[in-house]
Scaffold this active site. Structure first.
Site, PDB file in Angstrom:
ATOM      1  N   CYS A  87       0.836  -1.205   0.000  1.00 11.78           N
ATOM      2  CA  CYS A  87       0.000   0.000   0.000  1.00 11.78           C
ATOM      3  C   CYS A  87       0.870   1.254   0.000  1.00 11.78           C
ATOM      4  CB  CYS A  87      -0.924   0.003   1.219  1.00 11.78           C
ATOM      5  SG  CYS A  87      -1.870   1.527   1.384  1.00 11.78           S
ATOM      6  N   CYS A  91      -1.381   5.946   6.890  1.00 17.42           N
ATOM      7  CA  CYS A  91      -2.783   5.590   7.144  1.00 17.42           C
ATOM      8  C   CYS A  91      -2.939   4.832   8.461  1.00 17.42           C
ATOM      9  CB  CYS A  91      -3.300   4.742   5.985  1.00 17.42           C
ATOM     10  SG  CYS A  91      -4.992   4.182   6.196  1.00 17.42           S
ATOM     11  N   CYS A 106      -4.305   0.008   8.614  1.00 12.75           N
ATOM     12  CA  CYS A 106      -3.548  -1.246   8.796  1.00 12.75           C
ATOM     13  C   CYS A 106      -2.327  -0.988   9.683  1.00 12.75           C
ATOM     14  CB  CYS A 106      -3.051  -1.784   7.454  1.00 12.75           C
ATOM     15  SG  CYS A 106      -4.344  -2.289   6.320  1.00 12.75           S
ATOM     16  N   CYS A 152      -8.043   1.077  -1.549  1.00 12.57           N
ATOM     17  CA  CYS A 152      -7.686   0.462  -0.266  1.00 12.57           C
ATOM     18  C   CYS A 152      -7.598  -1.040  -0.481  1.00 12.57           C
ATOM     19  CB  CYS A 152      -8.726   0.787   0.804  1.00 12.57           C
ATOM     20  SG  CYS A 152      -8.406  -0.111   2.348  1.00 12.57           S
ATOM     21  N   GLN A 157     -20.798  -9.197  10.077  1.00 12.32           N
ATOM     22  CA  GLN A 157     -19.344  -9.411  10.039  1.00 12.32           C
ATOM     23  C   GLN A 157     -18.753  -8.896   8.727  1.00 12.32           C
ATOM     24  OE1 GLN A 157     -17.369 -10.406  12.358  1.00 12.32           O
ATOM     25  NE2 GLN A 157     -18.343 -11.862  13.728  1.00 12.32           N
ATOM     26  N   TYR A 166     -25.610 -11.926  23.351  1.00  9.49           N
ATOM     27  CA  TYR A 166     -25.010 -10.972  22.411  1.00  9.49           C
ATOM     28  C   TYR A 166     -25.234 -11.446  20.966  1.00  9.49           C
ATOM     29  CZ  TYR A 166     -22.410 -10.301  26.808  1.00  9.49           C
ATOM     30  OH  TYR A 166     -22.048 -10.140  28.126  1.00  9.49           O
ATOM     31  N   GLU A 209     -30.036  -9.541  22.766  1.00 12.84           N
ATOM     32  CA  GLU A 209     -29.159  -8.480  22.254  1.00 12.84           C
ATOM     33  C   GLU A 209     -29.693  -7.141  22.760  1.00 12.84           C
ATOM     34  OE1 GLU A 209     -26.705  -6.042  20.680  1.00 12.84           O
ATOM     35  OE2 GLU A 209     -26.317  -8.138  20.158  1.00 12.84           O
ATOM     36  N   ASP A 217     -20.766 -14.207  22.401  1.00  7.39           N
ATOM     37  CA  ASP A 217     -19.934 -13.487  21.428  1.00  7.39           C
ATOM     38  C   ASP A 217     -19.963 -12.015  21.838  1.00  7.39           C
ATOM     39  OD1 ASP A 217     -18.565 -12.504  19.273  1.00  7.39           O
ATOM     40  OD2 ASP A 217     -20.063 -13.035  17.769  1.00  7.39           O
ATOM     41  N   CYS A 273     -13.440 -11.362  20.565  1.00  2.00           N
ATOM     42  CA  CYS A 273     -12.661 -10.419  19.750  1.00  2.00           C
ATOM     43  C   CYS A 273     -11.579  -9.742  20.591  1.00  2.00           C
ATOM     44  CB  CYS A 273     -13.572  -9.378  19.110  1.00  2.00           C
ATOM     45  SG  CYS A 273     -14.489  -8.387  20.299  1.00  2.00           S
TER      46      CYS A 273
END
Length: 453
Positions: A76, A82, A85, A162, A285, A314, A335, A383, A410
């Protein structure tokens, strides 16, 4: 050199020993650690000190004397500026190993858990994976542009592409930018609160090829709106054009009002054969290929026979719930976001899955009320967001005693913390499987199953 003699702007030489959770290299001088972005373990570097705290400092890499075998040239052109990433300079095999190590080390340090952490499940092609882009619009050198923010700032980088966005969405952003510029649309100014257009968002459905463009504007009226919509329809293969109105002086992307300007209100995608209707604001997702991998891990861990009651805490728009409902007796989902629950019910209807119940509320409040009403899970799926499970929910799990808890995470730190509470309460975990949902970034997803001992 003694750490006490170090000064700001001084050049130092040191060897990088490790990577932090955010991908910065760590090197030490006389036991005093420095965090240095864009460096890799094993590299001997020259760096300039930019900040000194009592117990650690920050430095900027100036030169690499000894280069790591894992270093690659970032493809990139704006990678160094940026903020999107952070690991493009690390080979993809190196990224997968970094994520595995992060999970393993976190399990030991925070959870005091000795579990197997297999190799991270990665992608065959770790580029162009994102099905959604949210790109701020602004002026750069006097012309309208759309691009990501620079690292640690709200200055927009003028970028033509991108490499982690899918091609269709990427192309749509560039075309939309050209059309907005053609009609002299004024970008929103964060300082003054003036301007018409704040963000361009695209959503692309991997399995159907459907594409949605969302224009986030400051007010409903927008100069040349009809002409802009006409040009978008003529120049792009679209399913939907949506306007979201956000009149507030805030850095939150969306406002409360959304209206369809052309085409459908939703696009449709599938995961494991389940159809999902996705609106402008639906949670979904962003990496469709790896979502299938992640959910397959959860499905395999649940080991459903068709006789089980499943609770999905969740649950979002029901993406995991509905994949499990094909194999379960009944699935209950909870949720906190009401719109997500409405989406979950609509998706259950779309797939003719009547063995589902969805309720709006906090998992730590709704699941105890279900438990009191006699609803007991054989398998409980969590989750949670990055902060992990609420303490009250973990207490309910330990009281309810489901045979299995499938945990999709996560954040390895809160996963390890919650696993420690559950294992202290009588559950056993043998392995934690990392899954790379976000190549080129430091984000880590992982799945584990805890069995009642």
């Amino acid at each position: 050199m003694e750490a006490s003699l170090l000064k700001k702007n001084q050049s130092i030489e040191l060897t990088i020993e490790d990577l932090t959770h955010d991908g910065s290299g760590v090197g030490k001088i006389d036991g005093y650690p420095f965090f240095i972005p864009n460096t890799l373990p094993g590299e001997k570097v020259t760096a300039k000190i930019i900040k000194l705290n009592k117990n650690y400092g920050f430095a900027r890499m100036e030169n690499i004397e000894t280069v790591s075998a894992n270093r690659v040239e970032p493809p990139c052109a704006v990678y160094s500026k940026c903020g999107g990433c952070s690991l493009q300079h690390l080979s993809y095999d190196g990224q997968l190993e970094f994520k595995r190590n992060q999970v393993e080390e976190t399990m030991k340090r925070i959870g005091k858990l000795n579990v197997e952490v297999p190799e991270t499940l990665g992608m065959e092609n770790p580029w162009r994976y994102r099905n959604k882009s949210q790109v701020p619009v602004g002026f750069v050198n006097g012309k309208l542009t759309a691009g990501f923010y620079q690292k640690r700032s709200h200055a927009i980088i003028d970028m033509s592409t991108c490499l982690i966005h899918n091609e269709q969405g990427d192309f749509a952003v560039q075309k939309t930018r050209e059309i907005l510029a053609k009609y002299g649309t004024e970008p929103y100014d964060e300082q003054t609160g003036k301007g018409d257009i704040r963000h361009i968002m695209t959503r692309f459905a991997h399995t159907t090829g459907q594409l949605m463009i969302v224009l986030v504007t400051t007010k409903e009226r927008m100069p040349f709106k009809e002409e802009i919509v006409r040009d978008l329809v003529e120049q792009l293969e679209l399913t939907s054009i949506v306007q979201n109105i956000n009149p507030h002086k805030t850095n939150v992307i969306f406002g409360d009002r959304t209206k369809t300007l052309w085409g459908k209100d939703i696009i449709e995608d599938t995961i494991h054969g389940i159809r999902f209707a996705i609106s402008a604001r639906s949670f979904y997702q962003v990496n469709p290929l790896q979502t299938e991998v992640l959910y397959q891990q959860a499905i395999d861990a649940a080991e459903l026979t068709g006789e089980e009651t499943v609770i999905d805490a969740y649950c979002g728009i029901g993406s995991i719930s509905l994949c499990l409902a094909k194999k379960a007796k009944h699935v209950y989902g909870v949720e906190i976001v009401d719109q997500a629950i409405q989406d979950a019910r609509a998706n259950a209807e779309l797939n003719e899955l009547a063995n589902t119940t969805f309720e709006t509320g906090k998992a730590e409040e709704v699941i105890p009320s279900w438990y009191k009403a006699g609803i007991v899970a054989d398998v409980l799926v969590v989750d949670p967001p990055r902060k992990g499970c609420d303490e009250k929910l973990l207490e309910t799990i330990l009281a309810m005693k489901p045979k299995k808890v499938v945990y999709v995470s996560c954040n390895p730190g809160t996963l390890a913390r919650d696993m420690k509470i559950l294992t202290d309460g009588g559950y056993v975990a043998k392995k934690v499987q990392p899954v790379d949902m976000f190549p080129m970034t430091t984000h880590i997803e992982a799945v584990t199953v805890l069995h009642l001992n």
